[in-house]
Design a protein around this motif. Structure first.
Motif, mmCIF file in Angstrom:
data_model
loop_
_atom_site.group_PDB
_atom_site.id
_atom_site.type_symbol
_atom_site.label_atom_id
_atom_site.label_comp_id
_atom_site.label_asym_id
_atom_site.label_seq_id
_atom_site.Cartn_x
_atom_site.Cartn_y
_atom_site.Cartn_z
ATOM 1 N N LYS A 83 49.881 34.306 3.627
ATOM 2 C CA LYS A 83 51.181 34.968 3.516
ATOM 3 C C LYS A 83 52.304 34.001 3.149
ATOM 4 C CE LYS A 83 53.403 38.893 5.754
ATOM 5 N NZ LYS A 83 52.718 39.973 5.034
ATOM 6 N N GLY A 84 52.085 32.714 3.391
ATOM 7 C CA GLY A 84 53.098 31.710 3.060
ATOM 8 C C GLY A 84 53.868 31.253 4.288
ATOM 9 N N SER A 85 55.086 30.818 4.076
ATOM 10 C CA SER A 85 55.942 30.273 5.131
ATOM 11 C C SER A 85 56.023 31.202 6.341
ATOM 12 C CB SER A 85 57.339 30.023 4.582
ATOM 13 O OG SER A 85 58.242 29.681 5.619
ATOM 14 N N THR A 86 56.102 30.584 7.522
ATOM 15 C CA THR A 86 56.258 31.371 8.753
ATOM 16 C C THR A 86 57.711 31.753 8.990
ATOM 17 O OG1 THR A 86 56.419 29.312 10.026
ATOM 18 C CG2 THR A 86 54.239 30.342 9.849
ATOM 19 N N ASN A 87 58.605 31.200 8.187
ATOM 20 C CA ASN A 87 60.033 31.513 8.314
ATOM 21 C C ASN A 87 60.331 32.803 7.551
ATOM 22 O OD1 ASN A 87 62.807 31.676 8.305
ATOM 23 N ND2 ASN A 87 63.150 29.556 7.656
ATOM 24 N N GLY A 171 55.056 29.766 -0.784
ATOM 25 C CA GLY A 171 53.767 29.136 -0.517
ATOM 26 C C GLY A 171 52.622 30.117 -0.370
ATOM 27 N N ALA A 172 52.834 31.352 -0.783
ATOM 28 C CA ALA A 172 51.813 32.389 -0.620
ATOM 29 C C ALA A 172 50.657 32.217 -1.601
ATOM 30 C CB ALA A 172 52.437 33.763 -0.806
ATOM 31 N N HIS A 173 49.514 32.781 -1.203
ATOM 32 C CA HIS A 173 48.312 32.808 -2.034
ATOM 33 C C HIS A 173 47.790 34.241 -2.019
ATOM 34 C CE1 HIS A 173 43.878 31.268 -2.636
ATOM 35 N NE2 HIS A 173 44.313 31.993 -3.652
ATOM 36 N N VAL A 174 47.715 34.850 -3.190
ATOM 37 C CA VAL A 174 47.254 36.237 -3.273
ATOM 38 C C VAL A 174 46.200 36.388 -4.364
ATOM 39 C CG1 VAL A 174 49.466 37.170 -2.478
ATOM 40 C CG2 VAL A 174 49.025 36.970 -4.938
ATOM 41 N N ARG A 175 45.408 37.435 -4.232
ATOM 42 C CA ARG A 175 44.476 37.832 -5.289
ATOM 43 C C ARG A 175 44.810 39.272 -5.670
ATOM 44 N NH1 ARG A 175 40.037 35.235 -1.687
ATOM 45 N NH2 ARG A 175 40.055 33.068 -2.427
ATOM 46 N N TYR A 192 43.799 47.022 -20.856
ATOM 47 C CA TYR A 192 42.875 46.120 -20.191
ATOM 48 C C TYR A 192 43.372 45.771 -18.786
ATOM 49 C CZ TYR A 192 39.875 44.844 -24.194
ATOM 50 O OH TYR A 192 38.969 44.848 -25.220
ATOM 51 N N PRO A 193 42.497 45.860 -17.797
ATOM 52 C CA PRO A 193 42.845 45.397 -16.445
ATOM 53 C C PRO A 193 42.501 43.910 -16.302
ATOM 54 C CG PRO A 193 40.720 46.469 -16.383
ATOM 55 C CD PRO A 193 41.173 46.502 -17.827
ATOM 56 N N TYR A 194 43.200 43.223 -15.403
ATOM 57 C CA TYR A 194 42.962 41.800 -15.178
ATOM 58 C C TYR A 194 42.892 41.498 -13.685
ATOM 59 C CZ TYR A 194 43.949 40.737 -20.082
ATOM 60 O OH TYR A 194 43.900 40.664 -21.463
ATOM 61 N N TYR A 195 42.098 40.475 -13.364
ATOM 62 C CA TYR A 195 42.020 39.952 -12.005
ATOM 63 C C TYR A 195 42.781 38.627 -11.979
ATOM 64 C CZ TYR A 195 40.102 37.210 -8.145
ATOM 65 O OH TYR A 195 39.967 36.404 -7.036
ATOM 66 N N TYR A 196 43.553 38.420 -10.898
ATOM 67 C CA TYR A 196 44.332 37.184 -10.756
ATOM 68 C C TYR A 196 44.104 36.552 -9.392
ATOM 69 C CZ TYR A 196 47.082 38.712 -14.806
ATOM 70 O OH TYR A 196 47.474 39.104 -16.066
ATOM 71 N N ASP A 197 44.088 35.236 -9.397
ATOM 72 C CA ASP A 197 44.133 34.449 -8.163
ATOM 73 C C ASP A 197 45.378 33.572 -8.314
ATOM 74 O OD1 ASP A 197 43.737 32.630 -6.048
ATOM 75 O OD2 ASP A 197 41.563 32.866 -6.176
ATOM 76 N N ILE A 198 46.401 33.812 -7.471
ATOM 77 C CA ILE A 198 47.727 33.220 -7.695
ATOM 78 C C ILE A 198 48.286 32.544 -6.450
ATOM 79 C CG2 ILE A 198 50.102 33.696 -8.445
ATOM 80 C CD1 ILE A 198 49.125 36.252 -9.734
ATOM 81 N N LYS A 199 48.930 31.398 -6.675
ATOM 82 C CA LYS A 199 49.702 30.729 -5.615
ATOM 83 C C LYS A 199 51.152 30.642 -6.087
ATOM 84 C CE LYS A 199 45.826 28.037 -3.829
ATOM 85 N NZ LYS A 199 45.260 26.690 -3.616
ATOM 86 N N PHE A 200 52.065 31.111 -5.233
ATOM 87 C CA PHE A 200 53.494 31.115 -5.554
ATOM 88 C C PHE A 200 54.238 30.039 -4.772
ATOM 89 C CE2 PHE A 200 52.394 35.721 -6.048
ATOM 90 C CZ PHE A 200 52.769 35.886 -7.378
ATOM 91 N N GLN A 201 55.178 29.400 -5.437
ATOM 92 C CA GLN A 201 56.088 28.481 -4.745
ATOM 93 C C GLN A 201 57.500 28.752 -5.227
ATOM 94 O OE1 GLN A 201 55.361 24.283 -5.352
ATOM 95 N NE2 GLN A 201 57.152 23.663 -4.165
ATOM 96 N N ILE A 202 58.415 28.940 -4.296
ATOM 97 C CA ILE A 202 59.832 29.156 -4.640
ATOM 98 C C ILE A 202 60.478 27.805 -4.883
ATOM 99 C CG2 ILE A 202 62.054 30.071 -3.885
ATOM 100 C CD1 ILE A 202 60.483 32.067 -2.133
ATOM 101 N N TRP A 203 61.100 27.657 -6.055
ATOM 102 C CA TRP A 203 61.748 26.407 -6.436
ATOM 103 C C TRP A 203 63.222 26.698 -6.740
ATOM 104 C CZ3 TRP A 203 59.843 21.635 -6.006
ATOM 105 C CH2 TRP A 203 60.515 20.593 -6.651
ATOM 106 N N ASN A 204 64.062 26.591 -5.745
ATOM 107 C CA ASN A 204 65.473 26.969 -5.917
ATOM 108 C C ASN A 204 66.245 25.953 -6.758
ATOM 109 O OD1 ASN A 204 65.290 29.327 -4.351
ATOM 110 N ND2 ASN A 204 65.391 28.120 -2.485
#
Length: 204
Positions: A83-87, A171-175, A192-204
């Protein structure tokens, strides 16, 4: 009699030519093929699909040990690996810059039996990046650099990616399994459908 026979042969040849040219699928057939491809991927990957009500009852999480994916109203299937950050304050906000590490796999094979694949995981110096924007009527993501922008020649972030941001933090990781209507421009055009494995990082 000979002329009549020739006429019928000519007519048959014309009919066969038209049939040979009419190999294109209707939009309804393409949607059905997409639906079948998603079902096959879910089955082959031993994915357990849960409803949104079950998802919310689990505090908006999916059980990775059971390989759970929630089917969202948008048609996107999502697994939250992390889920990412605990904040609670570390959620994506308007005008945030999001850095992405991802793998993309097409779920429909081409005429040669190959499925498309795209990733930036093996390119440490290249990261995909997009700006998250919010207006009174919509949300959007605009790619500013990366493989998605270079490959598909479109700055629009797939809507399916943005849907996932509603449930995770920095910092989340989703599929994700993203149907064409929630994908990038090429996905929409080709149905066309697609499958993704993704990691997000917020960069302000």
């Amino acid at each position: 009699m000979k002329k009549l026979t020739l006429f019928f042969f000519a007519l048959l040849a014309v009919c066969l030519a038209f049939q040979a040219c009419d190999n294109s699928k209707t939009y309804a057939e393409m949607l059905e093929e997409e639906k079948d491809a998603i079902k096959a991927f879910i089955k082959d990957s031993s994915i357990v699909v849960i409803s949104q009500s079950e998802f919310y009852a689990q505090d908006s999480t999916t059980d990775v040990s059971r390989n759970e994916y929630v089917q969202l109203v948008s048609g996107v299937y999502m697994q939250i690996v992390k889920k990412g950050s605990t904040n609670p304050a570390d959620t994506v906000k308007p005008n945030d810059l999001i850095l992405v590490r991802f793998e993309e796999q097409g779920l429909i094979a081409d005429a040669y039996g190959n499925k498309s694949y795209l990733s930036n995981l093996n390119s440490p110096s290249i990261v995909d990046e997009f700006r998250y924007t919010v207006t009174s009527s919509s949300i959007a993501g605009i790619f500013t650099q990366g493989y998605m922008l270079m490959t598909y020649q479109s700055s629009a972030v797939p809507a399916g990616w943005l849907v996932a941001l509603n449930y995770v933090r920095d910092g989340a990781h989703v599929r994700l399994i993203v149907p064409s209507k929630m994908g990038h421009q090429t996905a929409i055009q080709q149905v066309y459908p697609y499958y993704y494995d993704i990691k997000f990082q917020i960069w302000n």
